[in-house]
Design a protein around this motif. Structure first.
Motif, PDB file in Angstrom:
ATOM      1  N   LYS A  44       0.946  -1.130   0.101  1.00 53.16           N
ATOM      2  CA  LYS A  44      -0.351   0.040  -0.202  1.00 53.16           C
ATOM      3  C   LYS A  44       1.056   1.115   0.032  1.00 53.16           C
ATOM      4  O   LYS A  44       0.510   2.849  -0.025  1.00 53.16           O
ATOM      5  CB  LYS A  44      -0.979   0.033   1.086  1.00 53.16           C
ATOM      6  CG  LYS A  44      -2.040  -1.269   1.335  1.00 53.16           C
ATOM      7  CD  LYS A  44      -2.793  -0.745  -0.352  1.00 53.16           C
ATOM      8  CE  LYS A  44      -3.748  -2.176  -0.562  1.00 53.16           C
ATOM      9  NZ  LYS A  44      -4.807  -1.664  -1.734  1.00 53.16           N
ATOM     10  N   TYR A  45       2.358   1.216  -0.395  1.00 57.43           N
ATOM     11  CA  TYR A  45       3.213   2.121  -0.068  1.00 57.43           C
ATOM     12  C   TYR A  45       2.953   3.058   0.910  1.00 57.43           C
ATOM     13  O   TYR A  45       2.878   4.190   0.805  1.00 57.43           O
ATOM     14  CB  TYR A  45       3.313   3.356  -1.314  1.00 57.43           C
ATOM     15  CG  TYR A  45       3.210   1.765  -2.536  1.00 57.43           C
ATOM     16  CD1 TYR A  45       4.438   1.013  -2.632  1.00 57.43           C
ATOM     17  CD2 TYR A  45       2.169   1.714  -3.611  1.00 57.43           C
ATOM     18  CE1 TYR A  45       5.216   0.369  -4.237  1.00 57.43           C
ATOM     19  CE2 TYR A  45       2.155   0.094  -4.946  1.00 57.43           C
ATOM     20  CZ  TYR A  45       3.682   0.109  -4.600  1.00 57.43           C
ATOM     21  OH  TYR A  45       4.025  -0.528  -5.592  1.00 57.43           O
ATOM     22  N   VAL A  46       2.858   2.778   1.851  1.00 59.93           N
ATOM     23  CA  VAL A  46       2.488   3.808   3.336  1.00 59.93           C
ATOM     24  C   VAL A  46       3.441   3.378   4.222  1.00 59.93           C
ATOM     25  O   VAL A  46       3.748   1.910   4.721  1.00 59.93           O
ATOM     26  CB  VAL A  46       0.358   3.303   3.799  1.00 59.93           C
ATOM     27  CG1 VAL A  46       0.584   3.964   5.352  1.00 59.93           C
ATOM     28  CG2 VAL A  46      -0.413   3.796   2.790  1.00 59.93           C
ATOM     29  N   VAL A  47       4.328   4.466   5.106  1.00 60.16           N
ATOM     30  CA  VAL A  47       4.924   4.399   6.163  1.00 60.16           C
ATOM     31  C   VAL A  47       4.418   4.318   7.480  1.00 60.16           C
ATOM     32  O   VAL A  47       4.335   5.102   7.808  1.00 60.16           O
ATOM     33  CB  VAL A  47       5.935   4.923   6.431  1.00 60.16           C
ATOM     34  CG1 VAL A  47       7.125   4.887   6.469  1.00 60.16           C
ATOM     35  CG2 VAL A  47       7.045   4.533   4.016  1.00 60.16           C
ATOM     36  N   LEU A  81      -3.803   2.473   4.480  1.00 64.08           N
ATOM     37  CA  LEU A  81      -3.644   1.325   5.767  1.00 64.08           C
ATOM     38  C   LEU A  81      -5.012   0.802   5.668  1.00 64.08           C
ATOM     39  O   LEU A  81      -4.848  -0.424   5.779  1.00 64.08           O
ATOM     40  CB  LEU A  81      -2.990   2.578   6.724  1.00 64.08           C
ATOM     41  CG  LEU A  81      -3.367   1.365   7.928  1.00 64.08           C
ATOM     42  CD1 LEU A  81      -1.732   0.872   8.566  1.00 64.08           C
ATOM     43  CD2 LEU A  81      -2.819   2.551   9.543  1.00 64.08           C
ATOM     44  N   LYS A  82      -6.169   1.475   6.233  1.00 62.54           N
ATOM     45  CA  LYS A  82      -7.773   0.740   5.713  1.00 62.54           C
ATOM     46  C   LYS A  82      -8.142  -0.875   5.000  1.00 62.54           C
ATOM     47  O   LYS A  82      -8.033  -1.710   5.513  1.00 62.54           O
ATOM     48  CB  LYS A  82      -8.729   1.630   6.166  1.00 62.54           C
ATOM     49  CG  LYS A  82      -9.837   0.504   6.003  1.00 62.54           C
ATOM     50  CD  LYS A  82     -11.022   1.563   5.551  1.00 62.54           C
ATOM     51  CE  LYS A  82     -12.469   0.906   6.343  1.00 62.54           C
ATOM     52  NZ  LYS A  82     -13.649   1.925   5.579  1.00 62.54           N
ATOM     53  N   GLU A  83      -7.207   0.034   4.105  1.00 66.19           N
ATOM     54  CA  GLU A  83      -7.105  -1.187   2.940  1.00 66.19           C
ATOM     55  C   GLU A  83      -6.288  -2.211   2.797  1.00 66.19           C
ATOM     56  O   GLU A  83      -6.730  -3.621   2.335  1.00 66.19           O
ATOM     57  CB  GLU A  83      -7.197  -0.462   1.764  1.00 66.19           C
ATOM     58  CG  GLU A  83      -8.089   0.395   0.772  1.00 66.19           C
ATOM     59  CD  GLU A  83      -7.753   1.139  -0.491  1.00 66.19           C
ATOM     60  OE1 GLU A  83      -6.728   0.687  -1.172  1.00 66.19           O
ATOM     61  OE2 GLU A  83      -8.505   2.041  -1.683  1.00 66.19           O
ATOM     62  N   GLY A  84      -5.211  -1.788   3.349  1.00 65.27           N
ATOM     63  CA  GLY A  84      -4.277  -2.969   3.767  1.00 65.27           C
ATOM     64  C   GLY A  84      -4.854  -4.125   4.414  1.00 65.27           C
ATOM     65  O   GLY A  84      -4.883  -5.568   4.432  1.00 65.27           O
ATOM     66  N   VAL A  85      -5.834  -3.258   5.697  1.00 66.02           N
ATOM     67  CA  VAL A  85      -5.481  -4.603   6.308  1.00 66.02           C
ATOM     68  C   VAL A  85      -6.864  -5.048   6.304  1.00 66.02           C
ATOM     69  O   VAL A  85      -7.045  -6.082   6.356  1.00 66.02           O
ATOM     70  CB  VAL A  85      -5.985  -3.509   7.925  1.00 66.02           C
ATOM     71  CG1 VAL A  85      -6.999  -4.331   9.046  1.00 66.02           C
ATOM     72  CG2 VAL A  85      -5.102  -3.093   8.166  1.00 66.02           C
TER      73      VAL A  85
END
Length: 75
Positions: free
Chosen positions: A25-28, A62-66
Motif C-alpha cells: 500500500k506504500y504507507v510507511v 492503511l484501512k484497505e491493506g488491513v
C-alpha cells in the motif's frame, strides 16, 4: 494504534505487518517494537507531520491493506 486483533487473525508479527503495508500500500509506519516500550509488539506508530490530505490518503490505504490482509487470512 493497537493492532493486536489484526496480528492475531493474520498470524503476522508487527514487523511483518508493517512490511506488508509498506510494500502493498506504500504507507510507511513503524512497528511499536522500534521504541523501548514493553507493549510495542501490538502497536504501530504513525506520523502526522504532513498535509491533512496526505494523512487521509495514508489512512485510507492503511484501512484497505488491513482489510486485504484479513480477507486473505479468513480464506
Amino acid at each position: 494504534p493497537r493492532i493486536r486483533k489484526v496480528l492475531e487473525e493474520t498470524g503476522l508479527s508487527v514487523e511483518e505487518f508493517v512490511e506488508q503495508i509498506l510494500y502493498n500500500k506504500y504507507v510507511v509506519t513503524l512497528p511499536g517494537t522500534a521504541f523501548p516500550d514493553k507493549a510495542g509488539k501490538e502497536f504501530i506508530r504513525l506520523s502526522f507531520a504532513t498535509s491533512f490530505e496526505a494523512i487521509e490518503e495514508g489512512i485510507s490505504r492503511l484501512k484497505e491493506g488491513v482489510e486485504e490482509l484479513l480477507s486473505k487470512a479468513r480464506k
